[in-house]
Design a protein around this motif. Structure first.
Motif, PDB file in Angstrom:
ATOM      1  N   MET A 154       0.830  -1.202   0.000  1.00  0.00           N
ATOM      2  CA  MET A 154       0.000   0.000   0.000  1.00  0.00           C
ATOM      3  C   MET A 154       0.869   1.259   0.000  1.00  0.00           C
ATOM      4  N   PRO A 155       0.792   2.069  -1.044  1.00  0.00           N
ATOM      5  CA  PRO A 155       1.601   3.292  -1.067  1.00  0.00           C
ATOM      6  C   PRO A 155       1.089   4.291  -0.041  1.00  0.00           C
ATOM      7  N   PRO A 156       1.921   5.236   0.341  1.00  0.00           N
ATOM      8  CA  PRO A 156       1.504   6.218   1.347  1.00  0.00           C
ATOM      9  C   PRO A 156       0.621   7.302   0.747  1.00  0.00           C
ATOM     10  N   LEU A 157      -0.098   8.009   1.602  1.00  0.00           N
ATOM     11  CA  LEU A 157      -0.788   9.224   1.176  1.00  0.00           C
ATOM     12  C   LEU A 157       0.244  10.290   0.840  1.00  0.00           C
ATOM     13  N   PRO A 158      -0.105  11.267   0.032  1.00  0.00           N
ATOM     14  CA  PRO A 158       0.849  12.344  -0.269  1.00  0.00           C
ATOM     15  C   PRO A 158       1.238  13.099   1.007  1.00  0.00           C
ATOM     16  N   PRO A 159       2.361  13.796   0.986  1.00  0.00           N
ATOM     17  CA  PRO A 159       2.719  14.642   2.137  1.00  0.00           C
ATOM     18  C   PRO A 159       1.768  15.819   2.232  1.00  0.00           C
ATOM     19  N   GLY A 160       1.855  16.551   3.317  1.00  0.00           N
ATOM     20  CA  GLY A 160       0.994  17.720   3.463  1.00  0.00           C
ATOM     21  C   GLY A 160       1.049  18.286   4.865  1.00  0.00           C
ATOM     22  N   PRO A 161       0.482  19.462   5.074  1.00  0.00           N
ATOM     23  CA  PRO A 161       0.480  20.088   6.406  1.00  0.00           C
ATOM     24  C   PRO A 161      -0.366  19.288   7.382  1.00  0.00           C
ATOM     25  N   ARG A 162       0.000  19.350   8.638  1.00  0.00           N
ATOM     26  CA  ARG A 162      -0.684  18.563   9.662  1.00  0.00           C
ATOM     27  C   ARG A 162      -2.091  19.070   9.950  1.00  0.00           C
ATOM     28  N   GLY A 163      -2.246  20.379  10.147  1.00  0.00           N
ATOM     29  CA  GLY A 163      -3.556  20.886  10.558  1.00  0.00           C
ATOM     30  C   GLY A 163      -3.819  20.611  12.021  1.00  0.00           C
TER      31      GLY A 163
END
Length: 505
Positions: free
Chosen positions: A44-53
């Protein structure tokens, strides 16, 4: 006695063998499940990176009002693809041409559904129009009717007299007001709405009353576009939707009802008019869009017939969609020309050479206006009408750029950031129409070059592009050729890129 013992022994052995077999089977299944789970976790590939929130609300408190600028900023931090949690809604933002290609070309069918906000569903009778309806037979039928029957080259050519008549009326209107300030946005909208209403149902806005109605129409339409693009808590927390905490649904409903009344009135007026009585007699020189749609609606063939609500939303797509984007385009082009007098001078010189000083612009002149075409394309690069196009959503879980994108994720194609990417464009923040003169055939509005997508790409590309292109190019060329435009003395022009589903001056 011996036989009884032997029978009992056999029964015990069979029970033991059955028990052992069951235990071995259960153990094997457990081992296989553990192996499969471990393997799936690895694959299973990871979700894209991004800000935490923040917990629960995600990144919502940090969005601000200029969503296009905030998402461009995040692209600079997280790269070509990133995720943003907005409440309970997972959004994936795509910021590179190669990844856009994966969405609109390589996986076009998977991403063929748009992800309309609640406001869009209200404005489109529950999402049954071309931009917001789900991909499937109904959408294909509507688009086929829209593109092949309403916006065919033959129909567009036959309707030239309508565009010519309305643009000449606008030129006379400005001529009578020479020396006084002109609101270019109001002028462009009045011209566009008259063209589109005439094409749609053979009616226009006349006189001072018409100008007043046009101003009200433009204001309402602008408010609707802002509502369609405004982040809505109801979209990100479905459990709160019934409370309409921001009042977006209520405001959208009010404007939609007002616009719906206009379409109802047009349908009723047309049905009771002489045109309706002359239908099929050969006395009508040109069929308007409404006549086409009503004729299709009467067909008994379920594959092509239309409901009355579908007729209304197609009129909505033509008139409302066409008027707002055309007006905004004219405003942005004129703003850039007034900002850059040397570019304005080159446009004047080209128009003088191709059209002549004492002639009015005709549509036959438009294909020869290469520099004006470059000016318009450069304006679309810096000010794309829809900075994220219309968000898409995958019909099944998939990957983009090696990252996992779950089913029903909102996928936003960040055209705003792509058009201003210094890796793709030299001096991207500067207004340089000449960049489109070097290879005029490379960049057009067809969506085949993923560095430049003002109208989208793939099967959900803007269906009204052929009509929009004829309208805004003809209007801009006519206005610039007919008058010398200057800012009133002492006036300083400001632009703000107000975010909405269509970005405004």
């Amino acid at each position: 006695m011996w036989s009884w013992w032997w029978g009992g022994s056999n029964e015990k052995d069979e029970l033991s063998r059955a028990t052992l077999t069951a235990l071995v089977s259960i153990f094997s299944v457990l081992v296989w499940l553990l192996w499969a789970a471990k393997k799936s976790r690895k694959v299973m590939p990871p979700l894209p990176p991004g800000p935490r929130g923040l917990p629960i609300v995600g990144y919502l408190p940090f969005l601000g009002t200029d969503l296009h600028r905030k998402f461009e900023e995040l692209a600079g931090v997280y790269g070509p693809i990133y995720k943003v949690w907005l409440g309970q809604k997972l959004c994936v933002v795509v910021n590179s041409p190669s990844l856009v290609k994966e969405v609109v070309r390589d996986q076009d069918t998977i991403f063929a559904n748009h992800d309309p906000p609640i406001a869009a569903l209200i404005a489109s009778f529950g999402g049954i129009d071309i931009p917001f309806s789900a991909y499937g037979p109904d959408w294909r039928t509507l688009r086929k009717i829209f593109v092949k029957q309403l916006l065919s080259n033959a129909n567009l050519n036959n309707s030239y007299s309508v565009r010519n008549k309305e643009i000449k009326k606008s030129i006379r209107y400005v001529y009578d007001k020479i020396g006084t300030p002109i609101d270019i946005g109001e002028l462009a909208f009045m011209t566009a709405i008259n063209v589109l209403m005439n094409l749609a149902w053979g009616d226009t806005l006349l006189g001072e009353e018409g100008a007043k109605f046009s101003s009200e129409f433009k204001k309402s339409l602008g408010e609707l576009m802002m509502l369609l693009g405004k982040p809505n808590i109801s979209d990100f927390f479905p459990v709160l939707a019934r409370f309409d905490l921001q009042g977006i649904e209520k405001q959208t409903m009010k404007i939609s009802q007002w616009l719906g009344d206009i379409h109802e009135s047009a349908i009723e007026k047309w049905t009771n008019s002489d045109k309706s009585q002359e239908e099929g007699t050969g006395k009508i020189d040109r069929k308007d869009f409404l006549q086409f749609l009503l004729e299709i609606g009467k067909k008994e063939d379920g594959a092509t017939s239309l409901t009355i609500n579908q007729v209304k939303v197609l009129l909505f797509d033509v008139v409302v969609g066409g008027a707002d984007t055309t007006t905004t385009t004219v405003e942005w082009v004129m703003m850039e020309l007034l900002y850059h007098p040397e570019v304005m001078r080159k446009v004047y010189e080209e128009l003088t050479e191709i059209v002549g000083l004492n002639n009015l612009v005709e549509e036959s002149h438009l294909p020869k206006l290469y520099y004006l075409d470059a000016v318009i394309k450069e304006t679309f690069r810096l000010h794309p009408p829809l900075p994220f196009l219309i968000p898409r959503t995958p019909s099944q879980s998939t990957t983009i750029g090696g990252y996992y994108v779950p089913k029903d994720t909102r996928v936003m194609l960040n055209v705003w950031a792509i058009h201003r990417d210094p890796k793709l464009w030299e001096n991207p923040l500067e207004f340089q129409p000449e960049r489109f003169l070097n290879d005029p055939g490379k960049f057009d509005f067809s969506g085949n070059d993923f560095n430049y997508l003002p109208f989208g790409s793939g099967r959900r590309i803007c269906a009204g592009t052929p009509l929009a292109e004829r309208n805004f190019l003809y209007i801009i060329a006519s206005f610039v050729h007919s008058f010398e435009w200057k800012l009133p003395q002492g006036t300083k022009m400001e632009s703000s890129d107000l975010f909405g589903v269509v970005t405004k001056c």
